[in-house]
Design a protein around this motif. Sequence first.
Motif, PDB file in Angstrom:
ATOM      1  N   PHE A 212       2.061 -20.456   5.688  1.00 57.19           N
ATOM      2  CA  PHE A 212       2.986 -19.347   5.911  1.00 57.19           C
ATOM      3  C   PHE A 212       3.176 -18.495   4.656  1.00 57.19           C
ATOM      4  CE2 PHE A 212       4.768 -21.960   9.494  1.00 57.19           C
ATOM      5  CZ  PHE A 212       4.706 -20.986  10.484  1.00 57.19           C
ATOM      6  N   SER A 213       3.667 -17.272   4.869  1.00 52.89           N
ATOM      7  CA  SER A 213       4.114 -16.429   3.760  1.00 52.89           C
ATOM      8  C   SER A 213       5.358 -17.074   3.139  1.00 52.89           C
ATOM      9  CB  SER A 213       4.489 -15.041   4.295  1.00 52.89           C
ATOM     10  OG  SER A 213       5.543 -15.158   5.249  1.00 52.89           O
ATOM     11  N   PRO A 214       5.726 -16.702   1.885  1.00 53.54           N
ATOM     12  CA  PRO A 214       6.943 -17.282   1.290  1.00 53.54           C
ATOM     13  C   PRO A 214       8.155 -17.032   2.188  1.00 53.54           C
ATOM     14  CG  PRO A 214       5.703 -16.089  -0.368  1.00 53.54           C
ATOM     15  CD  PRO A 214       5.044 -15.794   0.949  1.00 53.54           C
ATOM     16  N   PRO A 215       9.042 -18.035   2.333  1.00 51.76           N
ATOM     17  CA  PRO A 215      10.207 -17.871   3.204  1.00 51.76           C
ATOM     18  C   PRO A 215      11.086 -16.697   2.786  1.00 51.76           C
ATOM     19  CG  PRO A 215       9.931 -20.174   2.577  1.00 51.76           C
ATOM     20  CD  PRO A 215       8.977 -19.384   1.743  1.00 51.76           C
ATOM     21  N   CYS A 216      11.516 -15.904   3.762  1.00 51.11           N
ATOM     22  CA  CYS A 216      12.475 -14.822   3.531  1.00 51.11           C
ATOM     23  C   CYS A 216      13.839 -15.315   3.996  1.00 51.11           C
ATOM     24  CB  CYS A 216      12.099 -13.580   4.338  1.00 51.11           C
ATOM     25  SG  CYS A 216      10.501 -12.867   3.947  1.00 51.11           S
ATOM     26  N   ILE A 296       3.434  -8.354   5.451  1.00 49.38           N
ATOM     27  CA  ILE A 296       4.199  -8.837   6.609  1.00 49.38           C
ATOM     28  C   ILE A 296       4.400  -7.710   7.620  1.00 49.38           C
ATOM     29  CG2 ILE A 296       6.540  -9.507   7.330  1.00 49.38           C
ATOM     30  CD1 ILE A 296       6.613 -11.332   4.819  1.00 49.38           C
ATOM     31  N   LEU A 297       4.874  -6.566   7.142  1.00 50.26           N
ATOM     32  CA  LEU A 297       5.153  -5.452   8.051  1.00 50.26           C
ATOM     33  C   LEU A 297       3.872  -4.931   8.703  1.00 50.26           C
ATOM     34  CD1 LEU A 297       7.860  -3.487   6.016  1.00 50.26           C
ATOM     35  CD2 LEU A 297       8.221  -5.036   7.952  1.00 50.26           C
ATOM     36  N   SER A 299       1.023  -6.555   9.368  1.00 45.53           N
ATOM     37  CA  SER A 299       0.292  -7.473  10.253  1.00 45.53           C
ATOM     38  C   SER A 299       1.116  -7.990  11.424  1.00 45.53           C
ATOM     39  CB  SER A 299      -0.223  -8.674   9.447  1.00 45.53           C
ATOM     40  OG  SER A 299       0.871  -9.436   8.945  1.00 45.53           O
ATOM     41  N   SER A 300       2.419  -7.737  11.427  1.00 43.18           N
ATOM     42  CA  SER A 300       3.304  -8.325  12.438  1.00 43.18           C
ATOM     43  C   SER A 300       3.641  -7.334  13.544  1.00 43.18           C
ATOM     44  CB  SER A 300       4.594  -8.804  11.773  1.00 43.18           C
ATOM     45  OG  SER A 300       5.358  -7.675  11.338  1.00 43.18           O
ATOM     46  N   ARG A 301       4.515  -7.761  14.455  1.00 43.93           N
ATOM     47  CA  ARG A 301       4.953  -6.898  15.559  1.00 43.93           C
ATOM     48  C   ARG A 301       5.760  -5.701  15.065  1.00 43.93           C
ATOM     49  NH1 ARG A 301       8.498 -10.974  15.001  1.00 43.93           N
ATOM     50  NH2 ARG A 301      10.736 -10.606  15.336  1.00 43.93           N
ATOM     51  N   PHE A 302       6.141  -5.703  13.780  1.00 44.22           N
ATOM     52  CA  PHE A 302       6.918  -4.601  13.204  1.00 44.22           C
ATOM     53  C   PHE A 302       6.038  -3.420  12.775  1.00 44.22           C
ATOM     54  CE2 PHE A 302       9.676  -8.309  12.558  1.00 44.22           C
ATOM     55  CZ  PHE A 302      10.886  -7.826  13.050  1.00 44.22           C
ATOM     56  N   ALA A 303       4.723  -3.588  12.830  1.00 45.57           N
ATOM     57  CA  ALA A 303       3.802  -2.557  12.321  1.00 45.57           C
ATOM     58  C   ALA A 303       4.060  -1.186  12.942  1.00 45.57           C
ATOM     59  CB  ALA A 303       2.352  -2.984  12.554  1.00 45.57           C
ATOM     60  N   GLU A 304       4.304  -1.160  14.262  1.00 45.60           N
ATOM     61  CA  GLU A 304       4.510   0.128  14.931  1.00 45.60           C
ATOM     62  C   GLU A 304       5.888   0.714  14.683  1.00 45.60           C
ATOM     63  OE1 GLU A 304       3.580  -0.228  19.055  1.00 45.60           O
ATOM     64  OE2 GLU A 304       1.526  -0.935  18.688  1.00 45.60           O
ATOM     65  N   GLU A 305       6.784  -0.072  14.083  1.00 47.36           N
ATOM     66  CA  GLU A 305       8.149   0.410  13.834  1.00 47.36           C
ATOM     67  C   GLU A 305       8.295   1.070  12.468  1.00 47.36           C
ATOM     68  OE1 GLU A 305       9.972   0.103  16.463  1.00 47.36           O
ATOM     69  OE2 GLU A 305       8.615  -1.291  17.489  1.00 47.36           O
ATOM     70  N   PHE A 306       7.225   1.013  11.663  1.00 46.77           N
ATOM     71  CA  PHE A 306       7.279   1.538  10.296  1.00 46.77           C
ATOM     72  C   PHE A 306       6.121   2.476  10.000  1.00 46.77           C
ATOM     73  CE2 PHE A 306       9.937  -2.182   9.938  1.00 46.77           C
ATOM     74  CZ  PHE A 306      10.851  -1.884   8.931  1.00 46.77           C
ATOM     75  N   LEU A 307       6.386   3.442   9.130  1.00 47.14           N
ATOM     76  CA  LEU A 307       5.329   4.226   8.508  1.00 47.14           C
ATOM     77  C   LEU A 307       5.085   3.552   7.163  1.00 47.14           C
ATOM     78  CD1 LEU A 307       3.529   6.770   8.335  1.00 47.14           C
ATOM     79  CD2 LEU A 307       5.470   7.945   7.294  1.00 47.14           C
ATOM     80  N   ILE A 308       3.875   3.072   6.944  1.00 50.93           N
ATOM     81  CA  ILE A 308       3.574   2.293   5.736  1.00 50.93           C
ATOM     82  C   ILE A 308       2.599   3.061   4.845  1.00 50.93           C
ATOM     83  CG2 ILE A 308       2.642   0.106   4.852  1.00 50.93           C
ATOM     84  CD1 ILE A 308       3.442  -1.124   7.612  1.00 50.93           C
TER      85      ILE A 308
END
Length: 323
Positions: A212-216, A296-297, A299-308
Amino acid sequence: QDYYGKELQKSEDLKTNACVTLARPLPKVVRDALERVHEEVVARYYGCGLVIPECLASCRILDLGSGSGRDCYLLSQLVGERGHVTGIDMTEGQVEVAKKHIAYHMDKFGYQKPNVEFLQGYMEKLGDAGLADESYDIVISNCVINLAPDKRAVLREAYRVLKPGGEMYFSDIYASQRLSETIRKHRVLWGECLAGALYWRDLYSIAEEVGFSPPCLVTASPITISDKKLEGIVGECRFVSATFRLFKVPGSSQAGPGQVIYNGGIVGHERELVFDANFTFKEGEVVDVDAEMAAILQSSRFAEEFLIRAGETNTATPQGCCC
């Protein structure tokens, strides 16, 4: 199984606040969904806080240690009819309570067919329950991983069943030090979720070892023990209820530090998304993120919620999304 299936009849029977701590105010959509859950399901529930991540429409979710099914029935409403929620628990009595109310909830939610299922089984052995590799978007757990003797096996199995970019979002109990054998073998302290608590630093090493990625860290709150005898056994050790999020970031997601802009619009978090203790994203606002958060942003389900915007930052950002 005895403690949760026989000794406890309702949440008021607990001797500490470990399993009833609410971490932060709930969005209205979650409060409304909770009101539609059957009273017996709520009364027989022993989780700590409410484990409801954001951005859930049409997701496939697995709840480890689902108990009487409260979180599953909540999530059932948030993923919608096209989503699916699986609950797994080792205690037969709890699974029976959850299954008994499937028809009631589907009728109340107006669904044509059930989008929830409940399985009896062990979270260390999800394969035995027929759960396939890379079959879920999100794995949640609410104050039960401390009850598993083999925490590595639980995280390993969660990682296995998650799709690439998937998330493990879970609440649990952590200790300020490694626990003595006296505490670890105390039957009531085990049932109360304290004797099996992980030393908080060990979560970081196990998560890394599993992949896993480091815990947030999302939220944390101290636990009080109302029983003087139990307080004496625990001694100097302190406990917290904490919610963490871990991501299964694919190896190909090599993002550098960058800037992100939250588009807004996630149900219940339209103007502001409190992602963890370090990152709060406001609609339309530019936020500098480190490489880990960018990956994280992205590769995850959040990708479409952000402009990166990869590689663009104004200032140095703290490394690691953990607090």
